[in-house]
Motif scaffolding. Sequence first.
Motif, PDB file in Angstrom:
ATOM      1  N   ASN A  74     -62.946 -22.871  60.359  1.00  0.00           N
ATOM      2  CA  ASN A  74     -64.296 -23.301  59.390  1.00  0.00           C
ATOM      3  C   ASN A  74     -63.711 -24.313  58.426  1.00  0.00           C
ATOM      4  N   ALA A  75     -62.287 -24.647  58.055  1.00  0.00           N
ATOM      5  CA  ALA A  75     -61.889 -25.520  57.368  1.00  0.00           C
ATOM      6  C   ALA A  75     -62.072 -27.021  57.908  1.00  0.00           C
ATOM      7  N   ASP A  76     -62.271 -27.797  56.807  1.00  0.00           N
ATOM      8  CA  ASP A  76     -62.421 -29.236  57.314  1.00  0.00           C
ATOM      9  C   ASP A  76     -60.904 -29.633  57.655  1.00  0.00           C
ATOM     10  N   VAL A  77     -60.750 -30.511  58.694  1.00  0.00           N
ATOM     11  CA  VAL A  77     -59.631 -31.060  59.410  1.00  0.00           C
ATOM     12  C   VAL A  77     -58.726 -31.609  58.452  1.00  0.00           C
ATOM     13  N   THR A  78     -59.373 -32.530  57.597  1.00  0.00           N
ATOM     14  CA  THR A  78     -58.476 -32.963  56.684  1.00  0.00           C
ATOM     15  C   THR A  78     -57.636 -32.243  55.704  1.00  0.00           C
ATOM     16  N   VAL A  79     -58.575 -31.143  55.163  1.00  0.00           N
ATOM     17  CA  VAL A  79     -57.941 -30.049  54.450  1.00  0.00           C
ATOM     18  C   VAL A  79     -56.832 -29.392  55.220  1.00  0.00           C
ATOM     19  N   LEU A  80     -56.992 -29.033  56.683  1.00  0.00           N
ATOM     20  CA  LEU A  80     -55.997 -28.553  57.419  1.00  0.00           C
ATOM     21  C   LEU A  80     -54.757 -29.259  57.295  1.00  0.00           C
ATOM     22  N   GLU A  81     -54.856 -30.576  57.483  1.00  0.00           N
ATOM     23  CA  GLU A  81     -53.759 -31.511  57.574  1.00  0.00           C
ATOM     24  C   GLU A  81     -53.172 -31.427  56.181  1.00  0.00           C
ATOM     25  N   LEU A  82     -53.906 -31.495  55.167  1.00  0.00           N
ATOM     26  CA  LEU A  82     -53.058 -31.512  53.756  1.00  0.00           C
ATOM     27  C   LEU A  82     -52.394 -30.161  53.577  1.00  0.00           C
ATOM     28  N   ALA A  83     -52.849 -29.085  54.003  1.00  0.00           N
ATOM     29  CA  ALA A  83     -52.397 -27.754  53.918  1.00  0.00           C
ATOM     30  C   ALA A  83     -51.092 -27.643  54.735  1.00  0.00           C
ATOM     31  N   ALA A  84     -51.157 -27.807  55.946  1.00  0.00           N
ATOM     32  CA  ALA A  84     -49.945 -27.764  56.685  1.00  0.00           C
ATOM     33  C   ALA A  84     -48.762 -28.828  56.207  1.00  0.00           C
ATOM     34  N   THR A  85     -49.315 -30.068  55.810  1.00  0.00           N
ATOM     35  CA  THR A  85     -48.150 -31.059  55.467  1.00  0.00           C
ATOM     36  C   THR A  85     -47.798 -30.342  53.795  1.00  0.00           C
ATOM     37  N   ALA A  86     -48.407 -29.869  53.210  1.00  0.00           N
ATOM     38  CA  ALA A  86     -47.887 -29.353  51.885  1.00  0.00           C
ATOM     39  C   ALA A  86     -46.870 -28.148  52.054  1.00  0.00           C
ATOM     40  N   ASN A  87     -47.328 -27.450  53.119  1.00  0.00           N
ATOM     41  CA  ASN A  87     -46.333 -26.291  53.586  1.00  0.00           C
ATOM     42  C   ASN A  87     -45.133 -26.861  54.054  1.00  0.00           C
ATOM     43  N   TRP A  88     -45.322 -27.868  55.006  1.00  0.00           N
ATOM     44  CA  TRP A  88     -44.146 -28.375  55.597  1.00  0.00           C
ATOM     45  C   TRP A  88     -43.113 -28.953  54.534  1.00  0.00           C
ATOM     46  N   VAL A  91     -55.814 -37.076  49.895  1.00  0.00           N
ATOM     47  CA  VAL A  91     -55.701 -36.057  48.838  1.00  0.00           C
ATOM     48  C   VAL A  91     -57.026 -36.226  47.832  1.00  0.00           C
ATOM     49  N   GLN A  92     -57.754 -37.086  47.914  1.00  0.00           N
ATOM     50  CA  GLN A  92     -58.923 -37.374  46.852  1.00  0.00           C
ATOM     51  C   GLN A  92     -60.156 -36.425  47.249  1.00  0.00           C
ATOM     52  N   GLY A  93     -61.061 -36.443  46.554  1.00  0.00           N
ATOM     53  CA  GLY A  93     -62.309 -35.764  46.771  1.00  0.00           C
ATOM     54  C   GLY A  93     -62.196 -34.399  46.609  1.00  0.00           C
ATOM     55  N   GLY A  94     -61.245 -33.785  46.157  1.00  0.00           N
ATOM     56  CA  GLY A  94     -61.188 -32.156  45.962  1.00  0.00           C
ATOM     57  C   GLY A  94     -60.519 -31.652  47.430  1.00  0.00           C
ATOM     58  N   ARG A  95     -60.154 -32.638  48.196  1.00  0.00           N
ATOM     59  CA  ARG A  95     -59.470 -32.026  49.535  1.00  0.00           C
ATOM     60  C   ARG A  95     -58.016 -31.391  49.264  1.00  0.00           C
ATOM     61  N   LEU A  96     -57.246 -31.978  48.361  1.00  0.00           N
ATOM     62  CA  LEU A  96     -56.035 -31.283  48.064  1.00  0.00           C
ATOM     63  C   LEU A  96     -56.268 -30.042  47.322  1.00  0.00           C
ATOM     64  N   ASP A  97     -57.313 -29.654  46.434  1.00  0.00           N
ATOM     65  CA  ASP A  97     -57.668 -28.652  45.957  1.00  0.00           C
ATOM     66  C   ASP A  97     -58.141 -27.349  46.959  1.00  0.00           C
ATOM     67  N   HIS A  98     -58.620 -28.152  47.854  1.00  0.00           N
ATOM     68  CA  HIS A  98     -59.074 -26.945  48.882  1.00  0.00           C
ATOM     69  C   HIS A  98     -58.052 -26.738  49.821  1.00  0.00           C
ATOM     70  N   ALA A  99     -57.101 -27.796  50.184  1.00  0.00           N
ATOM     71  CA  ALA A  99     -55.953 -27.510  50.916  1.00  0.00           C
ATOM     72  C   ALA A  99     -55.106 -26.297  50.377  1.00  0.00           C
ATOM     73  N   LEU A 100     -54.794 -26.451  48.824  1.00  0.00           N
ATOM     74  CA  LEU A 100     -54.146 -25.532  48.305  1.00  0.00           C
ATOM     75  C   LEU A 100     -54.813 -23.938  48.135  1.00  0.00           C
ATOM     76  N   ALA A 101     -55.918 -24.105  48.080  1.00  0.00           N
ATOM     77  CA  ALA A 101     -56.766 -23.004  47.878  1.00  0.00           C
ATOM     78  C   ALA A 101     -56.628 -22.124  49.135  1.00  0.00           C
ATOM     79  N   LEU A 102     -56.739 -22.819  50.402  1.00  0.00           N
ATOM     80  CA  LEU A 102     -56.487 -22.477  51.594  1.00  0.00           C
ATOM     81  C   LEU A 102     -55.299 -21.636  51.871  1.00  0.00           C
TER      82      LEU A 102
END
Length: 159
Positions: free
Chosen positions: A97-111, A133-144
């Motif tokens: 259900n997550a946006d694919v860019t949010v998933l990409e950012l979440a996986a990359t941050a974890n990496w 990372v803009q438009g709140g996507r990084l916030d969403h990735a970290l929240a995920l």
Amino acid sequence: MVGRVRFQKVAFLLDKLGLNSGFRYNYGNYGPFSHDLDNAVADAEAFGLVEETFDRRQIDGARYSIFEITDDASRLPSKADQLNETVLERYLQTFVNADVTVLELAATANWLVEEEKLTDWRDELRRRKGPKVQGGRLDHALALLHEVGLPPANADVRT
């Protein structure tokens, strides 16, 4: 599941959560990537366990993949190691259900935190991912990541 990038990021994050697929990951253009997973999907398709179809985005005509498990695969035993089926399903729904860019950012941050052991992971993430990372996507990735309990789950949510 829709999209190769999504498929890769979901597998990576599930492995981090205890799936223990045995796939090895390297860092690629879209974050963690496993050639092993890519090969396993091709093998599964060859054996009729997974079907990959293609469609095109309306906005720009770019082609994307749609992966579906066939009836033959649904009869195979599941190997989820430390993840019971209910937990696995919950994680899958969260990631799908997550946006694919949010998933990409979440996986990359974890990496960056767990594999590259960077203390300045946030700056490196911005450098590697630029406007993603803009438009709140990084916030969403970290929240995920926080929701599923993966590092950097304790990070301040700010872009």
